[in-house]
Structures are given as structure tokens and as C-alpha cells.
Scaffold this motif. Sequence first.
Motif, PDB file in Angstrom:
ATOM      1  N   TYR A 164      -2.368   3.101   4.708  1.00  0.00           N
ATOM      2  CA  TYR A 164      -1.214   3.623   4.738  1.00  0.00           C
ATOM      3  C   TYR A 164      -0.219   4.500   5.075  1.00  0.00           C
ATOM      4  O   TYR A 164       0.448   4.739   5.056  1.00  0.00           O
ATOM      5  CB  TYR A 164      -2.179   4.545   3.139  1.00  0.00           C
ATOM      6  CG  TYR A 164      -1.545   6.206   2.933  1.00  0.00           C
ATOM      7  CD1 TYR A 164      -1.130   5.507   1.030  1.00  0.00           C
ATOM      8  CD2 TYR A 164      -1.113   6.865   3.548  1.00  0.00           C
ATOM      9  CE1 TYR A 164      -0.529   6.971   0.697  1.00  0.00           C
ATOM     10  CE2 TYR A 164      -0.374   7.894   3.253  1.00  0.00           C
ATOM     11  CZ  TYR A 164       0.374   7.589   2.184  1.00  0.00           C
ATOM     12  OH  TYR A 164       0.689   8.717   1.073  1.00  0.00           O
ATOM     13  N   PHE A 190      -8.829   2.608   5.315  1.00  0.00           N
ATOM     14  CA  PHE A 190      -7.431   2.548   3.945  1.00  0.00           C
ATOM     15  C   PHE A 190      -6.836   3.440   4.311  1.00  0.00           C
ATOM     16  O   PHE A 190      -5.215   3.251   4.798  1.00  0.00           O
ATOM     17  CB  PHE A 190      -8.165   2.684   2.901  1.00  0.00           C
ATOM     18  CG  PHE A 190      -6.848   2.532   2.052  1.00  0.00           C
ATOM     19  CD1 PHE A 190      -6.441   1.564   1.249  1.00  0.00           C
ATOM     20  CD2 PHE A 190      -6.282   3.653   1.237  1.00  0.00           C
ATOM     21  CE1 PHE A 190      -5.422   1.190   0.155  1.00  0.00           C
ATOM     22  CE2 PHE A 190      -4.886   3.350   0.407  1.00  0.00           C
ATOM     23  CZ  PHE A 190      -4.344   2.240   0.130  1.00  0.00           C
ATOM     24  N   SER A 191      -6.642   4.762   4.965  1.00  0.00           N
ATOM     25  CA  SER A 191      -5.998   5.563   5.779  1.00  0.00           C
ATOM     26  C   SER A 191      -5.164   5.489   6.665  1.00  0.00           C
ATOM     27  O   SER A 191      -3.741   5.615   6.773  1.00  0.00           O
ATOM     28  CB  SER A 191      -6.367   6.722   5.849  1.00  0.00           C
ATOM     29  OG  SER A 191      -7.465   6.533   7.374  1.00  0.00           O
ATOM     30  N   SER A 218       3.160   5.992  -2.015  1.00  0.00           N
ATOM     31  CA  SER A 218       2.692   6.749  -1.350  1.00  0.00           C
ATOM     32  C   SER A 218       3.336   8.597  -1.563  1.00  0.00           C
ATOM     33  O   SER A 218       4.527   8.017  -2.287  1.00  0.00           O
ATOM     34  CB  SER A 218       4.069   6.324   0.245  1.00  0.00           C
ATOM     35  OG  SER A 218       3.365   6.061   1.087  1.00  0.00           O
ATOM     36  N   ASP A 251       0.262  11.928   1.822  1.00  0.00           N
ATOM     37  CA  ASP A 251      -0.060  11.349   3.046  1.00  0.00           C
ATOM     38  C   ASP A 251      -0.516  12.672   3.652  1.00  0.00           C
ATOM     39  O   ASP A 251      -1.701  12.819   4.495  1.00  0.00           O
ATOM     40  CB  ASP A 251       1.504  12.065   3.238  1.00  0.00           C
ATOM     41  CG  ASP A 251       2.545  11.129   3.090  1.00  0.00           C
ATOM     42  OD1 ASP A 251       2.209  10.191   2.987  1.00  0.00           O
ATOM     43  OD2 ASP A 251       3.789  11.478   3.207  1.00  0.00           O
ATOM     44  N   ILE A 258       0.823  -0.707  -0.031  1.00  0.00           N
ATOM     45  CA  ILE A 258      -0.289   0.013  -0.029  1.00  0.00           C
ATOM     46  C   ILE A 258       0.488   1.239  -0.110  1.00  0.00           C
ATOM     47  O   ILE A 258       0.472   2.132  -0.225  1.00  0.00           O
ATOM     48  CB  ILE A 258      -1.081  -0.102   0.966  1.00  0.00           C
ATOM     49  CG1 ILE A 258      -1.855  -1.138   1.567  1.00  0.00           C
ATOM     50  CG2 ILE A 258      -1.932   1.586   1.788  1.00  0.00           C
ATOM     51  CD1 ILE A 258      -3.042  -1.161   2.040  1.00  0.00           C
ATOM     52  N   GLN A 259       1.902   1.011   0.668  1.00  0.00           N
ATOM     53  CA  GLN A 259       2.991   2.398   0.931  1.00  0.00           C
ATOM     54  C   GLN A 259       3.920   2.375  -0.636  1.00  0.00           C
ATOM     55  O   GLN A 259       4.334   3.700  -0.188  1.00  0.00           O
ATOM     56  CB  GLN A 259       4.003   2.191   1.788  1.00  0.00           C
ATOM     57  CG  GLN A 259       2.634   2.472   3.645  1.00  0.00           C
ATOM     58  CD  GLN A 259       3.192   2.244   4.951  1.00  0.00           C
ATOM     59  OE1 GLN A 259       5.026   2.350   5.208  1.00  0.00           O
ATOM     60  NE2 GLN A 259       2.850   2.477   5.760  1.00  0.00           N
ATOM     61  N   PHE A 275      -4.674  11.774   3.207  1.00  0.00           N
ATOM     62  CA  PHE A 275      -5.253  10.407   3.639  1.00  0.00           C
ATOM     63  C   PHE A 275      -5.315  11.225   5.704  1.00  0.00           C
ATOM     64  O   PHE A 275      -5.680  10.558   6.799  1.00  0.00           O
ATOM     65  CB  PHE A 275      -4.563   9.241   4.193  1.00  0.00           C
ATOM     66  CG  PHE A 275      -4.736   8.404   2.431  1.00  0.00           C
ATOM     67  CD1 PHE A 275      -6.054   7.951   2.257  1.00  0.00           C
ATOM     68  CD2 PHE A 275      -3.664   7.969   1.868  1.00  0.00           C
ATOM     69  CE1 PHE A 275      -6.104   7.357   1.644  1.00  0.00           C
ATOM     70  CE2 PHE A 275      -4.389   8.020   0.552  1.00  0.00           C
ATOM     71  CZ  PHE A 275      -5.740   7.426   0.252  1.00  0.00           C
TER      72      PHE A 275
END
Length: 288
Positions: free
Chosen positions: A135, A131-132, A13, A18, A9-10, A21
Motif C-alpha cells: 500500500y 499489505f502495508s 488510498s 495512509d 491496491i493504491q 498503514f
Amino acid sequence: MQAEILKAIQTISNPFLDYFFIILTMLGSSGFYFIFIPIFYWCIDKRLGLKLGLILIASIYINTVIKEVTKISRPIGYPGIRSIFTQSAGGYSFPSGHAQGSATFWGTLMVHYNKKWLWYLGSLVVILVSFSRMYLGVHWPIDIAGGILIAFLIVVLGELIYSILRENPLKFPLYLKILLSIVVPVIFVCIFPHKDIYEHMGLIAGVLTGYFVDKEKFDFTTHGTFSKQVTKFLIGVAVFFALKEGLKFIMPYENAFNFLRYSLCGVWLSLGAPYTFFLLKLNDKKIA
């Protein structure tokens, strides 16, 4: 496996995501509910506002108990996982309070109104908030799944209890309703005396006490023009946060006093604010 999911997931990024989220994850915070639920109670539907508040605090209580019992560590500090906005990640990991809270809140609204657009909106918010948390690297995937599942069970049970009470309302005298409003939350505190539980149970005690007094003596209405509704909200929330923070300078910051402080805040929400609105003629329909 869970660590690999978070790492995958990251891989997307970037600075924009950033901030995006971080903003989204705030939709699952207690501050959001402290602001949003009073809108229902003061301006839209008093009973729905009360139901939302009670079901959500029950969800927070269950979440706190499970976290303290399971004591599962968060992914913060795990090799290869980047964790940011960690100030939103207090306590243990399972289940996710943000995922559970948002699923409880929006699930209650979706079931209550049963509107297709609200099901889409609520589902989207729950998915994005959940999801946040992954993340941001503050929850494992199992925390998210567990939080949503628990929220589903709480919403179903909450709706069942609500329908029973609606068809069979409590016919106790006012003094007994007030006594139960205080004693029952105290019992829940004694069952699990966590510092956060003192605050949330104190809030329930105050809200229920104020609600029953209002129902018996005043029974305020939520009707008003848009400008009056905005004024009600601004006054009500401003005084609530002033009480919440101001009483800290008067009362010792200890569990019993935190229970009392939040109880007074709850009385303001369900009785003090509505009666103030009445005195200021902010309701179009007078109190009966």
C-alpha cells in the motif's frame, strides 16, 4: 504485472488509510522488536526471549545478504506508483525485511505457544504488515511472498536447532562459551561485512556473552509483580537506548566500533539489566 497489482491496491488510498498503514508497518520495524523482545527476556521467559532475538537477528542477516546479492530496485519512483513513508525503505527491495521480520517473529511465537488465538493474531499482523508495504508503495508483491517464505524456513530451522540444543545443552567451560559467543559472530561479519551486519552480530555477541555469564553466576528469574515488571521494562529499555545512542558520542562511527557498541548494548540486555533488577529487588525470587 506487479506494478499493476500495486496500482490496484493504491486505488483505495486516502489520508486515513495512509496513517493507518504507516502505523501498521512500524510493527515490522526493528524498533518494535528492540522494545518487545526484552519484555520476554526480562519479564516472561528468558529462554524464549533469547530464542526470539537470535532467530530474528539470523533472519535479518539472511535478508541483508539476499538484498545485497540480488540488488532489486524498489517500486519507489516507478511511473503510476505512489510511494510514501519511504524512510522505512532502506536498501534494496527483495525480500521485504518487514514481511520477513514480522513472519519470523510471530511465527516463532505461534510455534512456541501453539495457541489458536495466537495463530489468528500472528497471521493477521503478518498479513497487515505485508499489505502495508505494498500500500505504501515501497515493495513489490514478490518481495512480500519471498520474505514470508524465507521466514517460514528460518522458523522451522530455528525450532529444529533449538530443540537439539535443549536436549543436548553446551557443556563447555564458561570461558569457551564466551569465546564462541564472540568468535562466531565475527566469522559471520567476515563472511559478509555489511555495515548493518556489524551491528546485529555485535548485538548477538553481547547478548550471548551476558547470557552465559548470567547462567553460570546468577541465573536471574523473571518473576515479579506487575508494577515491578513495568519498572524493569522502563529502566531496561531506557538504559539500552541511552547506551545505543550515547556511545555514538564516545566511539567513532565505524564498523568495528559499531560492533563493539552493539556488543555492550547486548551485554546490558542479558546481564547488566537483570543484575540491576536484582540489586533493586525487582524480582520476587532471588537470584540463585
